[in-house]
Design a protein around this motif. Structure first.
Motif, PDB file in Angstrom:
ATOM      1  N   ASN A  42      45.071  51.064 -21.485  1.00 55.59           N
ATOM      2  CA  ASN A  42      43.994  50.452 -22.255  1.00 55.59           C
ATOM      3  C   ASN A  42      44.620  49.505 -23.250  1.00 55.59           C
ATOM      4  N   PHE A  43      43.873  48.489 -23.656  1.00 57.29           N
ATOM      5  CA  PHE A  43      44.444  47.468 -24.527  1.00 57.29           C
ATOM      6  C   PHE A  43      43.386  46.861 -25.434  1.00 57.29           C
ATOM      7  N   GLY A  44      43.862  46.137 -26.415  1.00 59.43           N
ATOM      8  CA  GLY A  44      43.053  45.270 -27.247  1.00 59.43           C
ATOM      9  C   GLY A  44      43.750  43.928 -27.283  1.00 59.43           C
ATOM     10  N   TYR A  45      43.112  42.953 -27.888  1.00 59.66           N
ATOM     11  CA  TYR A  45      43.744  41.634 -27.910  1.00 59.66           C
ATOM     12  C   TYR A  45      43.220  40.780 -29.053  1.00 59.66           C
ATOM     13  N   THR A  46      43.965  39.729 -29.327  1.00 63.09           N
ATOM     14  CA  THR A  46      43.494  38.630 -30.172  1.00 63.09           C
ATOM     15  C   THR A  46      43.815  37.335 -29.439  1.00 63.09           C
ATOM     16  N   TYR A  47      43.005  36.331 -29.692  1.00 70.27           N
ATOM     17  CA  TYR A  47      43.285  34.985 -29.189  1.00 70.27           C
ATOM     18  C   TYR A  47      43.039  34.045 -30.355  1.00 70.27           C
ATOM     19  N   ASN A  49      44.666  30.431 -32.388  1.00 66.58           N
ATOM     20  CA  ASN A  49      45.555  29.259 -32.323  1.00 66.58           C
ATOM     21  C   ASN A  49      46.204  29.127 -30.944  1.00 66.58           C
ATOM     22  N   ASN A  50      45.391  29.276 -29.902  1.00 70.05           N
ATOM     23  CA  ASN A  50      45.845  29.146 -28.514  1.00 70.05           C
ATOM     24  C   ASN A  50      46.929  30.153 -28.136  1.00 70.05           C
ATOM     25  N   GLN A  51      46.961  31.308 -28.810  1.00 68.61           N
ATOM     26  CA  GLN A  51      47.960  32.338 -28.515  1.00 68.61           C
ATOM     27  C   GLN A  51      47.257  33.651 -28.193  1.00 68.61           C
ATOM     28  N   LEU A  52      47.470  34.137 -26.969  1.00 66.85           N
ATOM     29  CA  LEU A  52      46.951  35.440 -26.572  1.00 66.85           C
ATOM     30  C   LEU A  52      47.984  36.506 -26.903  1.00 66.85           C
ATOM     31  N   VAL A  53      47.539  37.556 -27.590  1.00 65.33           N
ATOM     32  CA  VAL A  53      48.388  38.702 -27.906  1.00 65.33           C
ATOM     33  C   VAL A  53      47.634  39.953 -27.471  1.00 65.33           C
ATOM     34  N   LEU A  54      48.290  40.783 -26.672  1.00 72.57           N
ATOM     35  CA  LEU A  54      47.721  42.040 -26.192  1.00 72.57           C
ATOM     36  C   LEU A  54      48.335  43.192 -26.975  1.00 72.57           C
ATOM     37  N   PHE A  55      47.516  44.205 -27.323  1.00 76.74           N
ATOM     38  CA  PHE A  55      47.971  45.342 -28.121  1.00 76.74           C
ATOM     39  C   PHE A  55      47.817  46.643 -27.336  1.00 76.74           C
ATOM     40  N   PHE A  56      48.798  47.541 -27.488  1.00 76.38           N
ATOM     41  CA  PHE A  56      48.824  48.814 -26.777  1.00 76.38           C
ATOM     42  C   PHE A  56      49.319  49.914 -27.704  1.00 76.38           C
ATOM     43  N   HIS A  57      48.917  51.153 -27.422  1.00 75.56           N
ATOM     44  CA  HIS A  57      49.495  52.292 -28.124  1.00 75.56           C
ATOM     45  C   HIS A  57      50.008  53.283 -27.084  1.00 75.56           C
ATOM     46  N   SER A  58      50.958  54.092 -27.500  1.00 80.46           N
ATOM     47  CA  SER A  58      51.648  54.944 -26.551  1.00 80.46           C
ATOM     48  C   SER A  58      52.289  56.121 -27.267  1.00 80.46           C
ATOM     49  N   ALA A  59      52.717  57.088 -26.461  1.00 81.17           N
ATOM     50  CA  ALA A  59      53.619  58.106 -26.986  1.00 81.17           C
ATOM     51  C   ALA A  59      54.919  57.406 -27.380  1.00 81.17           C
ATOM     52  N   LYS A  60      55.696  58.042 -28.201  1.00 77.23           N
ATOM     53  CA  LYS A  60      56.908  57.408 -28.722  1.00 77.23           C
ATOM     54  C   LYS A  60      58.093  57.464 -27.766  1.00 77.23           C
ATOM     55  N   GLU A  61      57.985  58.236 -26.690  1.00 77.04           N
ATOM     56  CA  GLU A  61      59.084  58.394 -25.751  1.00 77.04           C
ATOM     57  C   GLU A  61      58.563  58.300 -24.327  1.00 77.04           C
ATOM     58  N   LYS A 116      47.886  49.193 -37.956  1.00 77.43           N
ATOM     59  CA  LYS A 116      46.460  49.452 -38.155  1.00 77.43           C
ATOM     60  C   LYS A 116      45.614  48.321 -37.582  1.00 77.43           C
ATOM     61  N   THR A 117      46.041  47.084 -37.798  1.00 80.74           N
ATOM     62  CA  THR A 117      45.317  45.924 -37.274  1.00 80.74           C
ATOM     63  C   THR A 117      45.318  45.944 -35.748  1.00 80.74           C
ATOM     64  N   ALA A 121      42.078  46.397 -33.230  1.00 76.05           N
ATOM     65  CA  ALA A 121      41.751  45.455 -32.156  1.00 76.05           C
ATOM     66  C   ALA A 121      41.586  46.184 -30.832  1.00 76.05           C
ATOM     67  N   LEU A 122      42.450  47.156 -30.585  1.00 76.15           N
ATOM     68  CA  LEU A 122      42.376  47.937 -29.350  1.00 76.15           C
ATOM     69  C   LEU A 122      41.052  48.715 -29.294  1.00 76.15           C
ATOM     70  N   MET A 123      40.715  49.396 -30.361  1.00 76.83           N
ATOM     71  CA  MET A 123      39.483  50.192 -30.375  1.00 76.83           C
ATOM     72  C   MET A 123      38.237  49.315 -30.313  1.00 76.83           C
ATOM     73  N   ARG A 124      38.269  48.163 -30.973  1.00 71.97           N
ATOM     74  CA  ARG A 124      37.139  47.237 -30.940  1.00 71.97           C
ATOM     75  C   ARG A 124      36.907  46.744 -29.505  1.00 71.97           C
ATOM     76  N   HIS A 125      37.995  46.420 -28.820  1.00 69.75           N
ATOM     77  CA  HIS A 125      37.864  45.949 -27.442  1.00 69.75           C
ATOM     78  C   HIS A 125      37.339  47.048 -26.523  1.00 69.75           C
ATOM     79  N   GLN A 126      37.811  48.265 -26.689  1.00 69.04           N
ATOM     80  CA  GLN A 126      37.428  49.362 -25.807  1.00 69.04           C
ATOM     81  C   GLN A 126      36.027  49.904 -26.098  1.00 69.04           C
ATOM     82  N   THR A 127      35.620  49.903 -27.370  1.00 66.32           N
ATOM     83  CA  THR A 127      34.373  50.582 -27.748  1.00 66.32           C
ATOM     84  C   THR A 127      33.310  49.671 -28.365  1.00 66.32           C
ATOM     85  N   LYS A 128      33.695  48.460 -28.742  1.00 63.46           N
ATOM     86  CA  LYS A 128      32.803  47.538 -29.473  1.00 63.46           C
ATOM     87  C   LYS A 128      32.432  48.089 -30.851  1.00 63.46           C
ATOM     88  N   LYS A 129      33.253  49.027 -31.368  1.00 63.30           N
ATOM     89  CA  LYS A 129      33.037  49.609 -32.691  1.00 63.30           C
ATOM     90  C   LYS A 129      34.274  49.380 -33.544  1.00 63.30           C
TER      91      LYS A 129
END
Length: 157
Positions: A42-47, A49-61, A116-117, A121-129
């Motif tokens: 699952n992911f979130g993103y920002t777009y 200034n013409n730059q796409l950035v994708l955000f992810f969270h994970s276990a640490k290992e 946190k940001t 973004a990830l939660m907003r994309h996945q849930t619209k909340k």
């Protein structure tokens, strides 16, 4: 990135972002000493200034994290709007879809406010909340982003 079927290429930025908005899972392709490795996330993103950035969270290992630390260059794919197109003969069948494919570089996010940001973004994309995160919550996960170098879209109606 060049597509063989130019008639199916999506080039308009707003249409590309609409496809990304519909997709909820991004598959990340990477390589480690054991070989190629792909993982759906699952992911979130920002777009901005013409730059796409994708955000992810994970276990640490794990294999994914070790692979990304060893080689931060990745490719990614996401798709949506799947529909079987039927026909009278087997070769008349097809499949309708929209997809995004691209490549970029993984950057691990260590700074608490940036994490946190990214998680917001990830939660907003996945849930619209909108959600907020305290420092303890943020510290419990690893957060990374893909700074996208190049991406393209494809549509088969």
């Amino acid at each position: 990135m060049k597509l063989r079927r130019k008639d199916r290429e999506v080039t308009e930025t707003n249409e590309l972002i609409q496809i990304i908005d519909q997709c909820k899972v991004c598959r990340i392709g990477m390589q480690d000493n054991a070989g190629l490795y792909i993982v759906p996330m699952n992911f979130g993103y920002t777009y901005e200034n013409n730059q796409l950035v994708l955000f992810f969270h994970s276990a640490k290992e794990g294999r994914k994290i070790q692979a990304l630390k060893e080689n931060s260059v990745v490719c990614f794919e996401m798709d949506c709007e799947h529909r079987l197109i039927t026909g009278d003969l087997a070769c008349q069948y097809s499949y309708s879809f929209k997809s995004i494919i691209g490549n970029g570089k993984v950057v691990f996010i260590d700074e608490v406010e940036e994490k946190k940001t990214a998680l917001s973004a990830l939660m907003r994309h996945q849930t619209k909340k909108d959600f907020s995160f305290d420092d303890r919550m943020v510290d419990s996960v690893l957060v990374f982003k893909i700074i996208v170098h190049e991406f393209t879209g494809k549509y088969h109606p």
